[in-house]
Structure formats: C-alpha cells, structure tokens
Design an enzyme around this catalytic site. Structure first.
Site, short mmCIF file in Angstrom:
data_model
loop_
_atom_site.label_atom_id
_atom_site.label_comp_id
_atom_site.label_asym_id
_atom_site.label_seq_id
_atom_site.Cartn_x
_atom_site.Cartn_y
_atom_site.Cartn_z
N SER A 1 -22.02 -13.97 23.15
CA SER A 1 -20.69 -14.46 23.50
C SER A 1 -20.47 -14.53 25.01
O SER A 1 -20.61 -13.53 25.72
CB SER A 1 -19.62 -13.54 22.88
OG SER A 1 -18.33 -14.01 23.20
N ASN B 1 -0.55 -7.45 8.54
CA ASN B 1 -0.94 -6.47 7.50
C ASN B 1 -1.63 -7.18 6.34
O ASN B 1 -1.24 -7.08 5.19
CB ASN B 1 0.27 -5.65 7.02
CG ASN B 1 1.32 -6.50 6.33
OD1 ASN B 1 1.54 -7.66 6.67
ND2 ASN B 1 2.00 -5.93 5.34
N VAL C 1 -12.26 -9.19 16.92
CA VAL C 1 -12.56 -8.40 18.11
C VAL C 1 -11.74 -7.12 18.10
O VAL C 1 -10.55 -7.13 17.76
CB VAL C 1 -12.25 -9.21 19.39
CG1 VAL C 1 -12.56 -8.41 20.63
CG2 VAL C 1 -13.04 -10.52 19.38
N ARG D 1 -26.50 -5.43 18.00
CA ARG D 1 -25.76 -5.82 16.81
C ARG D 1 -26.17 -7.21 16.34
O ARG D 1 -26.33 -7.46 15.14
CB ARG D 1 -24.25 -5.77 17.09
CG ARG D 1 -23.38 -6.05 15.88
CD ARG D 1 -23.53 -4.97 14.83
NE ARG D 1 -22.74 -5.24 13.64
CZ ARG D 1 -22.76 -4.48 12.55
NH1 ARG D 1 -23.52 -3.40 12.50
NH2 ARG D 1 -22.02 -4.79 11.50
N ASP E 1 -2.80 -7.30 15.08
CA ASP E 1 -2.06 -6.04 15.23
C ASP E 1 -2.45 -5.29 16.49
O ASP E 1 -1.83 -4.28 16.84
CB ASP E 1 -2.22 -5.15 13.99
CG ASP E 1 -3.65 -4.98 13.55
OD1 ASP E 1 -4.56 -5.36 14.30
OD2 ASP E 1 -3.87 -4.45 12.44
N ARG F 1 0.83 -1.20 0.00
CA ARG F 1 0.00 0.00 0.00
C ARG F 1 0.87 1.26 0.00
O ARG F 1 2.05 1.23 0.32
CB ARG F 1 -0.91 0.02 1.23
CG ARG F 1 -2.02 -1.00 1.21
CD ARG F 1 -2.77 -1.08 2.52
NE ARG F 1 -1.99 -1.74 3.57
CZ ARG F 1 -2.44 -1.99 4.81
NH1 ARG F 1 -3.64 -1.59 5.15
NH2 ARG F 1 -1.67 -2.60 5.68
N SER G 1 -10.78 -2.86 7.69
CA SER G 1 -11.50 -3.94 8.37
C SER G 1 -12.34 -4.74 7.38
O SER G 1 -12.44 -5.96 7.46
CB SER G 1 -12.39 -3.36 9.47
OG SER G 1 -11.62 -2.76 10.49
N HIS H 1 -1.37 1.07 16.03
CA HIS H 1 -1.72 -0.11 16.83
C HIS H 1 -0.73 -0.30 17.98
O HIS H 1 -0.13 -1.35 18.16
CB HIS H 1 -1.78 -1.36 15.95
CG HIS H 1 -2.84 -1.31 14.89
ND1 HIS H 1 -4.19 -1.36 15.17
CD2 HIS H 1 -2.75 -1.18 13.53
CE1 HIS H 1 -4.88 -1.28 14.05
NE2 HIS H 1 -4.04 -1.17 13.04
#
Length: 370
Positions: A220, A300, A239, A203, A270, A15, A134, A96
């Site tokens: 969960s 990545n 998560v 959600r 990450d 990238r 994401s 991160h």
C-alpha cells in the site's frame, strides 16, 4: 460485585453484553448480575433464560445504573446513559473514543473508569475482544457491498462473482488484518477479483500463501491506492490503529478516480474511517452518495446479526469480565497488563495516549494501585 447489563439503545443494536451462561459463571463466584428486562431478546435470549441461571431481572434501567459497580455493555454509552454514570463506576464496553471528541470528553467528565474492549491485548499482542467483531464485520462487508452494487441501490449494477462470459467485480481491500482477511475470504469465494493492500510485507506474504488464486496482494502506497481505485467496483476500508483514529487513505479528491456507482464500505467508521468522506450511518439509512460514489458507514455492522455477534463477542469477553468482578479493576489490571491497556479513561483523566492525541487533549498514564 454487582454487575449491570442494560439493554442496548443504539439504533438497530441487537447484541447483549452478557449471555445466560455468563450469568451462571458470575453467580457461581458470588457476584450479583442485574439484567434489564428484554436485554437479550434481540440475540434470542429470553428473560427466563437469564433468570434460570441466577440473574435478577430489572424493569427500570435507572436501577441498574444506580446499583451496579460495573456496567457491562456492547456499544458506547449514549448521552442519556452518560448522564446516569456515577464517579468511580467501571464501564466495560466498546468505546472507540478516537471517533468522537464529545464522547471522550463526556466520559472523562463523568469520573468513571472506562475499560475499552478494543484496546485490550493478549500475551501475543493481539486484540482478543475486537477480533470476533472484526470477523463478523469483514464478512458482512462483502454481502453488504454486493447488495449495494445493485442498480436499485444506486450501485453500478455489477454481480460480484460475474457469470461465464462476463467478468466479475473487482474488490479492493485496504488492510490485511482480521477484517480484511475475512472480507477477502468471502469475496474470493463468491468469485470476485480481489486485491488486498497493506504495509506489512510479512502479512502480505502470509495472505499470498493462504488465499485462493483470485486474491492478489499489493503493497500500500498513495500511488498504488490511486491506481487500484480506478479499477475497483467495491472498496472495503479495513484499517485499524488500536485506540487511534484511522488514517485517511482515500481523500475526497480520489473519488473522482473511481467509477460512478462504485461502493465504499468503510468498516473502520467507528474509528473515524479511512475515507475522508465517510460519516457514521445506521441500519435504517446505511448509505449516501458523494461525487457519484456510494458510501456505507454503519458503525455497528455486527449488531444486525445479533445472535452470531453476541455469542462470538461474549465468548471473548467473559474471562475478562470474571477477572474484573473477582479482583476489581485495579488488581485485575495489575495482574494482567493486557487488560490494563483497556483502561482508556479513569477518574477524570485520559489514560490512553492515542485517544488523547486524536483531539489534542491532555494525557496521563494511569498509575495502577497494586
């Protein structure tokens, strides 16, 4: 302002932080953009494309770090880059921090201003710069998982969608956010039997409404995770707690509950990952086996599809980059609290509490000069 765009040097990172059209926007507003020669090649952008729209092509990366007021990157600076950072220089990229104490302390000690893509929020509380990556990582997690379920890849020898007369793979997705939703779309489209787990009942209701019939939602808890791990062929760790380290949802002892050759794709690696046995890997050596379970920990993932990822990322970052260049980070942050949330470290102090808490380091709220 002088903006520097160095070539990414992380392994298999294709990238680039600014595309030619972004250069054009910055140049029209009077800014200088220094682009390292070849920086855009991995994403399909030639030096001539940048030059035609006003970029200065620079051969020596040291010149970029020396001259730029603001460095725009994609991934966190590596040690050889950190040594080039000047006190007060603004670095705008994915950091991160919670996954690495060494990175956190090195950036703190450099005296720079670290603005992290992943903690910037919009007026609705969403993460606009993290979202496109994401989506990419969520979709990639299934195609990678399908590959590593193959027997030559040390997987169980399972075809994700099955065939008539043979049941499909069972996919467990931990987290129903953007990563988890993207993963569920692809997995269900390929015919897998999918379970999405989350602690947000609203959600889960939404996903239950919009997903196909082969996607099931489960609240969960440690008990429900253990139960579904026994059946899962492929587990996707999706998560996220903004700025903080991922919670450990799969301690090592849970691996013994899983089928030998099952695969874990921990997209949150990450940020430390949600599986205790997750560790960062690269596209050169993406997997390893612990207790018979195949782990994929590439930190990545979107870098492998550089063109798609670059265009998606820069669509989101360019408005913020223009604002930072036009106003300077202080005024930009004063006008936009969501942008201010991206300031993780400034002038030798950690200004993001989840980052500080991840390592028990001191934290100080940054006082923005208006």
């Amino acid at each position: 302002m002088v903006i520097g765009v160095p070539t990414e040097i992380k392994a298999h990172e294709y990238r680039v932080a600014v595309v030619p059209s972004g250069v054009e926007q910055l140049r029209r507003r009077g800014h200088t953009v220094l682009v390292q020669r070849g920086a855009g090649v991995g994403s399909g952008f030639a030096d001539e494309d940048y030059k035609a729209l006003g970029a200065d092509i620079v051969d020596n990366v040291d010149e970029i770090w020396r001259k730029a007021d603001l460095i725009c990157k994609v991934k966190e600076p590596l040690p050889e880059e950190i040594r080039k950072i000047r006190p007060g220089q603004v670095i705008f990229t994915f950091f991160h921090f919670a996954a690495s104490r060494e990175l956190t302390e090195s950036i703190r000690d450099s005296g720079c201003v670290a603005i992290a893509y992943e903690t910037i929020v919009d007026q609705h509380g969403r993460l606009p710069l993290l979202a496109p990556m994401s989506e990419v990582a969520g979709k990639m997690s299934i195609q990678e998982g399908a590959k590593y379920l193959e027997k030559p890849m040390m997987g169980r020898g399972i075809l994700l969608g099955g065939i008539p007369g043979v049941e499909p793979a069972r996919v467990l997705i931990l987290g129903g956010g953007i990563v988890g939703t993207a993963a569920a779309k692809i997995a269900s489209g390929l015919g897998a039997d999918v379970v999405v787990m989350d602690i947000d009942l609203y959600r889960l209701r939404y996903l239950d409404d919009v997903m196909s019939a082969n996607v099931h939602t489960v609240y969960s808890t440690p008990a429900s995770i253990r139960r579904h791990l026994t059946e899962a062929d492929l587990v996707i760790g999706a998560v996220l707690i903004p700025g903080a380290r991922c919670p450990t949802l799969i301690p090592r002892e849970y691996l013994k509950l899983m089928k030998p050759g099952a695969v874990i794709i921990d997209v949150g690696v990450d940020q430390g990952g949600c599986c205790e046995t997750t560790r960062p890997t690269t596209h050169d050596n993406p997997t390893y086996v612990v207790d018979g379970i195949v782990h994929y920990g590439v930190a990545n993932m979107p870098g492998a599809v550089g063109r798609t990822s670059t265009i998606g990322l820069t669509n989101a970052t360019i408005p913020y980059l223009v604002k930072l260049a036009d106003l300077g980070f202080e005024k930009a942050a004063a006008e936009d609290p969501g942008l201010a949330a991206g300031i993780n470290i400034a002038y030798g102090k950690i200004t993001n509490k989840p980052v500080a808490d991840a390592f028990g380091l001191s934290y100080e709220l940054y006082q923005i000069k208006r």
